[in-house]
Scaffold this motif. Sequence first.
Motif, PDB file in Angstrom:
ATOM      1  N   ALA A   1       0.720  -1.285  -0.107  1.00  0.00           N
ATOM      2  CA  ALA A   1       0.013   0.311  -0.547  1.00  0.00           C
ATOM      3  C   ALA A   1       1.085   1.316  -0.162  1.00  0.00           C
ATOM      4  O   ALA A   1       0.547   2.105   0.899  1.00  0.00           O
ATOM      5  N   LYS A   2       1.771   1.687  -0.699  1.00  0.00           N
ATOM      6  CA  LYS A   2       2.039   1.732  -0.750  1.00  0.00           C
ATOM      7  C   LYS A   2       2.871   3.132  -2.244  1.00  0.00           C
ATOM      8  O   LYS A   2       2.253   1.983  -3.297  1.00  0.00           O
ATOM      9  N   ILE A   3       2.844   4.277  -2.748  1.00  0.00           N
ATOM     10  CA  ILE A   3       3.715   4.747  -3.922  1.00  0.00           C
ATOM     11  C   ILE A   3       4.510   4.324  -4.167  1.00  0.00           C
ATOM     12  O   ILE A   3       5.565   4.534  -4.179  1.00  0.00           O
TER      13      ILE A   3
ATOM     14  N   ASN B   1      10.719   1.747 -11.046  1.00  0.00           N
ATOM     15  CA  ASN B   1       9.657   1.214 -11.931  1.00  0.00           C
ATOM     16  C   ASN B   1       8.554   1.975 -11.844  1.00  0.00           C
ATOM     17  O   ASN B   1       7.478   2.296 -11.373  1.00  0.00           O
ATOM     18  N   LEU B   2       9.375   2.228 -12.455  1.00  0.00           N
ATOM     19  CA  LEU B   2       7.815   2.965 -13.561  1.00  0.00           C
ATOM     20  C   LEU B   2       7.092   3.333 -14.588  1.00  0.00           C
ATOM     21  O   LEU B   2       5.676   3.985 -14.067  1.00  0.00           O
TER      22      LEU B   2
ATOM     23  N   ASN C   1      -0.779  -5.875  -5.338  1.00  0.00           N
ATOM     24  CA  ASN C   1      -0.145  -7.002  -5.573  1.00  0.00           C
ATOM     25  C   ASN C   1       0.788  -6.366  -7.007  1.00  0.00           C
ATOM     26  O   ASN C   1       0.242  -6.571  -8.127  1.00  0.00           O
ATOM     27  N   PRO C   2       2.150  -6.267  -6.673  1.00  0.00           N
ATOM     28  CA  PRO C   2       2.601  -5.491  -8.143  1.00  0.00           C
ATOM     29  C   PRO C   2       2.737  -6.945  -8.749  1.00  0.00           C
ATOM     30  O   PRO C   2       2.522  -6.245 -10.158  1.00  0.00           O
ATOM     31  N   TYR C   3       2.741  -7.883  -9.216  1.00  0.00           N
ATOM     32  CA  TYR C   3       2.521  -8.500  -9.634  1.00  0.00           C
ATOM     33  C   TYR C   3       1.975  -8.735 -11.054  1.00  0.00           C
ATOM     34  O   TYR C   3       1.778  -8.617 -12.529  1.00  0.00           O
ATOM     35  N   LEU C   4       0.411  -8.174 -10.224  1.00  0.00           N
ATOM     36  CA  LEU C   4      -1.022  -8.543 -11.147  1.00  0.00           C
ATOM     37  C   LEU C   4      -0.753  -7.660 -11.721  1.00  0.00           C
ATOM     38  O   LEU C   4      -1.656  -7.352 -12.616  1.00  0.00           O
ATOM     39  N   LEU C   5      -0.589  -6.393 -11.297  1.00  0.00           N
ATOM     40  CA  LEU C   5      -0.518  -5.049 -11.354  1.00  0.00           C
ATOM     41  C   LEU C   5       0.221  -4.725 -13.136  1.00  0.00           C
ATOM     42  O   LEU C   5      -0.341  -4.303 -14.452  1.00  0.00           O
ATOM     43  N   LEU C   6       1.058  -4.944 -13.085  1.00  0.00           N
ATOM     44  CA  LEU C   6       2.133  -5.316 -14.309  1.00  0.00           C
ATOM     45  C   LEU C   6       1.801  -6.267 -14.898  1.00  0.00           C
ATOM     46  O   LEU C   6       2.002  -5.952 -16.411  1.00  0.00           O
TER      47      LEU C   6
END
Length: 304
Positions: A115-117, A123-124, A200-205
């Motif tokens: 839960a952070k920017i 990682n642009l 979740n970073p993996y799912l977003l990317l």
Amino acid sequence: MRERCADAMPIFAKYGEPDLFITFTANPKWPEITENLRSSKHTTDLPDLLARVFNLKLKSLMDDPTVHGALGKSIAQVYTIEFQKCGLPHAHILIVLRAASKFSISEHIDKFVRAKIPSSIENLRLHEIVTKCLMHGARGIDNPGAPCMEADQCKKMFPKEFRTETTMNVNVYPLCRRCPGDTTFVRGREMDNRFVAPYNPYLLLKYNAHINVEVCTSLRAVKYIYKGFDCANMVLSAGQVQYNEIANYIDARYVSAPEAMWRLRESHMHDQSHAVMRLSLYLPNQKRFTRKDGHEEEALEAAK
């Protein structure tokens, strides 16, 4: 919805309470959609394309925890489809993980849920997705007319509080770590980590869409995903729409164009990992039977 909720409860009664609550919303800017639009067309002009692409993305998303173990190996899951007022389809997903993959400590949650920017330097792409899809937006005094505002408070309790570490199991959901210092400008307003929905970073990317990932520990989430469809309050008079809640009230079903296409294509509105058989129960001497007109006594004797 009551029947679907009743079907889901025995699944969680057998395999345990859900561990993950995922909300997946379609992105009208997906290249699979924009690349198939003519120059004069918009996404709203092709609701069938939006429904088809989201259905394919949803099937792929469901394979990530069930087949690939992206968030830990799952043993049971259910989901239901809803449609926003603007027409975008979204899925509410509940997942039960195996005992070895359950979130028992805060460090395990921090590994999969953030839960952070993200840093725009490191990682642009992830930074752009989070700022476009996961920022809840200004609430309270800055935006009292927001849809989530109720009694001068945000129903989702945004902005959250800063905290240096994740706290386990507070009011069903854990409180994610939100450190001060990270800020970004979204829709002309400066926001920090208090406004970020967990992800979740993996799912977003992978999917480039709004995918809210929450760790949950209660069956109350089951009731939420089967809460029912949206309605519109209106009355038709002399060909014009006049809204008067006191004098005229119609509880009307609201169906958007993407939902209409979703149903015309016979895509699943609900799905679950396990089959549930509904057993009919009868009270003593109250067995149900069928009859034909004029043959009631014969049918009654046959039922006995």
